[in-house]
Design an enzyme around this catalytic site. Structure first.
Site, PDB file in Angstrom:
ATOM      1  N   CYS A 309       0.821  -1.218   0.000  1.00  0.00           N
ATOM      2  CA  CYS A 309       0.000   0.000   0.000  1.00  0.00           C
ATOM      3  C   CYS A 309       0.848   1.259   0.000  1.00  0.00           C
ATOM      4  O   CYS A 309       0.357   2.338  -0.285  1.00  0.00           O
ATOM      5  CB  CYS A 309      -0.978  -0.005   1.169  1.00  0.00           C
ATOM      6  SG  CYS A 309      -0.234  -0.449   2.717  1.00  0.00           S
ATOM      7  N   GLU A 376      -2.767   2.632 -14.846  1.00  0.00           N
ATOM      8  CA  GLU A 376      -3.613   1.487 -14.501  1.00  0.00           C
ATOM      9  C   GLU A 376      -4.738   1.874 -13.540  1.00  0.00           C
ATOM     10  O   GLU A 376      -5.668   1.106 -13.341  1.00  0.00           O
ATOM     11  CB  GLU A 376      -2.783   0.323 -13.945  1.00  0.00           C
ATOM     12  CG  GLU A 376      -2.047   0.561 -12.646  1.00  0.00           C
ATOM     13  CD  GLU A 376      -0.641   1.101 -12.828  1.00  0.00           C
ATOM     14  OE1 GLU A 376      -0.381   1.821 -13.821  1.00  0.00           O
ATOM     15  OE2 GLU A 376       0.210   0.836 -11.947  1.00  0.00           O
TER      16      GLU A 376
HETATM   17 FE1  HC1 Z   1      -0.735   5.629   4.217  1.00  0.00          FE
HETATM   18 FE2  HC1 Z   1      -2.326   4.032   3.261  1.00  0.00          FE
HETATM   19  S1  HC1 Z   1      -1.479   3.833   5.310  1.00  0.00           S
HETATM   20  S2  HC1 Z   1      -0.280   4.387   2.416  1.00  0.00           S
HETATM   21  O1  HC1 Z   1       0.876   5.118   4.847  1.00  0.00           O
HETATM   22  O2  HC1 Z   1      -2.183   2.135   2.931  1.00  0.00           O
HETATM   23  O3  HC1 Z   1      -0.100   7.995   2.590  1.00  0.00           O
HETATM   24  O4  HC1 Z   1      -1.745   7.498   6.330  1.00  0.00           O
HETATM   25  O5  HC1 Z   1      -3.393   6.646   3.313  1.00  0.00           O
HETATM   26  O6  HC1 Z   1      -3.550   4.409   0.535  1.00  0.00           O
HETATM   27  O7  HC1 Z   1      -4.985   3.789   4.619  1.00  0.00           O
HETATM   28  C1  HC1 Z   1      -0.295   7.139   3.261  1.00  0.00           C
HETATM   29  C2  HC1 Z   1      -1.343   6.788   5.595  1.00  0.00           C
HETATM   30  C3  HC1 Z   1      -2.559   5.870   3.530  1.00  0.00           C
HETATM   31  C4  HC1 Z   1      -3.160   4.257   1.598  1.00  0.00           C
HETATM   32  C5  HC1 Z   1      -4.052   3.849   4.045  1.00  0.00           C
END
Ligand code: HC1
Ligand code: SF4
Length: 580
Positions: A309, A376
């Site tokens: 993520c 994508e």
């Molecule tokens: Fe994140 Fe996520 S945790 S990546 O660190 O997976 O930016 O806050 O928004 O998309 O939920 C960042 C934080 C965020 C995503 C989620």
């Protein structure tokens, strides 16, 4: 340990302590530009290049830089004699003499360390007018703008990029007046191996590195009567936004944040946390799917599953580990899952064409700007997420709209894409994504209720951590890394075939998103990131529902629209693939 005297006060510190840190023990702040302290992840950097931390050491002819001079037994140090103050002022004036004077319109106005020091030192004129160095601005990347004219050669960016991220895109070249930090061969950033993590931006004391400002695009969208403007906010934003309004690091402003977004007149005020719960549904299912196949003797299955993520991590994976692209989870990030659900499910529900919907994300991250621009994540040229702003850009918008943030009454996010659980909240910290996944995967796998939802073994701040979680008789081994150079250690084990983990979480930034490149500046101070981490766990503990699969709106979304996790529709709308 060693005993010494600083400004007539006695202090005892461990051997190897610098004068800067010894003074800190006594509550004496010695100014510095090039110094950074992220010792929790094993990173402490000083070049002794700014020379603003010079101090007088009895018996030595020359002034000593406090950041690299080690305390020794019996030392007598003075940090504020006329000679020290004069030398610091001259060093600062020399820096200022070759610095653009456009402070009024600089991206760093208000949080520039150079400007703050000029104020602290009482600089009222710059005594060394003369030649100014001149370099081209680099606006090639979707995330970061480089303005080398504003570089003060502190080299924090270079150090963090090389030592913490293990990327090494930035480096100092030339000598004397010609010296500057550039990319290799001075190439545009978008042609380098830069991951857009933004850690260089986070530690730059001046406006030499900043995010690409897209606040005006959002203002235009909000003013357009033909657009439905939907906003989503990342988990980590609520732990840090308050700092931009003078609040203490770690102050949670979730309710004020929702209220401020409504004052900005977004049509729908939603939460990325909702989509983080959705990510967990898919990612936990994927983990169990791979695990079951593995236990059933399928030798083709790729383990460990690696979280994906974090967009800077994905950029790095694609560039640095092209042979390992079968390991990351194919689940899209919460931000992109949100965009996809907004432009498909929500658009249909409220009868708005996706071209007339603008999805704005507020993220603690600058790499998210590049992520939402990936082809994508678009349909017929229309992106799922249109514009991404950093936490800092949101703060700037709130100020521009003359909203008195501190006096806002708490409000809730809108339903249904604003409802979330404690599991989603902890996405913002290192260890949080895998803890959230473990809560759900445990119950999916065992069919039993998980009574103790806090996985303390996964928490902490060490750069690389590991823990074993008992899934009713099966030991699930989990690895966690934050900072891309720490991730390298785990990825090399996968490459060598010696990796024993079933799942690995990687976040590019120190601390995870709470320490992201788009957050209010932490100026290299780890205690600020730790305060945000504490706030994250507090928010989780305060939530009534703390497991993603128990989010009633997520359940409804699957029943009504998506079908089953890993099914055909989720595959099309919520998963992705990686390129090299
Ligand atoms: Fe994140 Fe996520 S945790 S990546 O660190 O997976 O930016 O806050 O928004 O998309 O939920 C960042 C934080 C965020 C995503 C989620
Ligand atoms: Fe290095 Fe990250 Fe900055 Fe790119 S964004 S130059 S990878 S620190």
């Amino acid at each position: 340990s060693v005993k010494l005297i600083i400004d007539d006060k006695s202090v005892e510190v461990p051997k190897g302590t610098t004068l800067l840190d010894a003074a800190k023990e006594l509550g004496i702040t010695v100014p510095a530009l090039c110094h950074m302290d992220l010792s929790g992840i094993g990173f402490h950097s000083s070049n002794a290049s700014c020379r603003l931390c010079v101090v007088e050491v009895e018996g030595r002819r020359n002034l000593a830089p406090g950041c690299t001079t080690l305390a020794t037994h019996g030392m007598v140090v003075k940090t504020r004699t006329p000679r020290v103050l004069n030398a610091r002022r001259i060093n600062l004036e020399l820096l200022l003499s070759d610095h653009p004077k456009d402070c009024l319109s600089c991206s760093k106005a208000g949080s520039c360390e150079l400007q703050n020091l000029a104020e602290t030192f009482g600089i009222r004129e710059i005594s060394y007018p003369g030649e100014m160095s001149s370099h081209a601005k680099d606006t090639s990347s979707p995330s970061i703008v480089r303005d080398p004219d504003k570089c003060v050669m502190c080299r924090r960016c270079e150090n963090i990029c090389r030592e913490v991220q293990g990327v090494g895109v930035l480096t100092a070249v030339n000598r004397g007046f010609e010296s500057v930090v550039v990319t290799a061969f001075d190439r545009d950033l978008d042609t380098t191996t830069c991951t857009y993590c933004g850690q260089c931006v986070a530690v730059c004391p001046t406006g030499a590195l900043s995010e690409k400002d897209e606040t005006n695009e959002v203002i235009r969208a909000l003013a357009d009567p033909f657009k439905t403007v939907v906003v989503q906010v990342a988990p980590a934003v609520r732990t840090a936004l308050g700092e931009s309004f003078g609040m203490k690091p770690g102050t949670l402003v979730t309710g004020k944040l929702a209220a401020a977004l409504r004052r900005l007149e977004f049509d729908y005020v939603f939460d990325t946390d909702f989509a983080a719960d959705l990510t967990i549904m898919e990612e936990a299912s994927e983990l169990l799917d791979r695990l079951t196949r593995h236990l059933g003797g399928d030798t083709d299955v790729k383990l460990p599953i690696v979280t994906s993520c974090c967009p800077a991590w994905v950029n790095h994976l694609e560039k640095r580990y092209p042979d390992l692209l079968d390991y990351p989870s194919t689940a899209r990030s919460p931000m992109q899952m949100f965009g996809s659900i907004a432009k498909n499910y929500l658009a249909e529900k409220i009868s708005v064409h996706r071209k007339d919907m603008v999805v704005v994300s507020i993220m603690p991250c600058v790499a998210k700007k590049a992520e939402c621009a990936r082809v994508e994540f678009s349909e017929d040229g229309n992106p799922d997420v249109d514009i991404t702003l950093t936490t800092r850009e949101l703060a700037s918008l709130i100020k521009r709209f003359n909203i008195d943030f501190e006096s806002l009454e708490d409000e809730d996010f809108d339903a249904p894409l604003g409802e979330s659980t404690g599991a989603a909240v902890i996405f913002g910290t290192t260890g949080g994504v895998i803890e959230a996944a473990a809560r759900t995967a445990y119950e999916f796998h065992t069919g039993e209720t998980l009574e103790q939802v806090d996985f303390d073994a996964l928490r902490g701040f060490d750069g690389i951590r590991s823990a074993t979680v008992d899934f009713a008789g099966i030991d699930i081994k989990i690895g966690i890394a934050h900072g891309l150079d720490n991730a390298r250690v785990l990825m090399e084990e996968i490459r060598k075939g010696t990796c024993e983990f079933h799942a690995i979480e990687v976040m590019a930034c120190p601390g995870g998103c709470i320490g992201g490149g788009g957050q209010p500046f932490h100026h290299g101070k780890e205690e600020i990131i730790r305060a945000r981490q504490e706030a994250t766990y507090t928010e989780d503990a305060n939530k009534v529902i703390r497991k993603s699969h128990e989010n009633p709106h997520i359940k409804k979304l699957y029943e009504e629209y998506l079908g089953k996790p890993l099914g055909e529709k989720p595959h099309r709308l919520l998963h992705t693939h990686y390129f090299n």
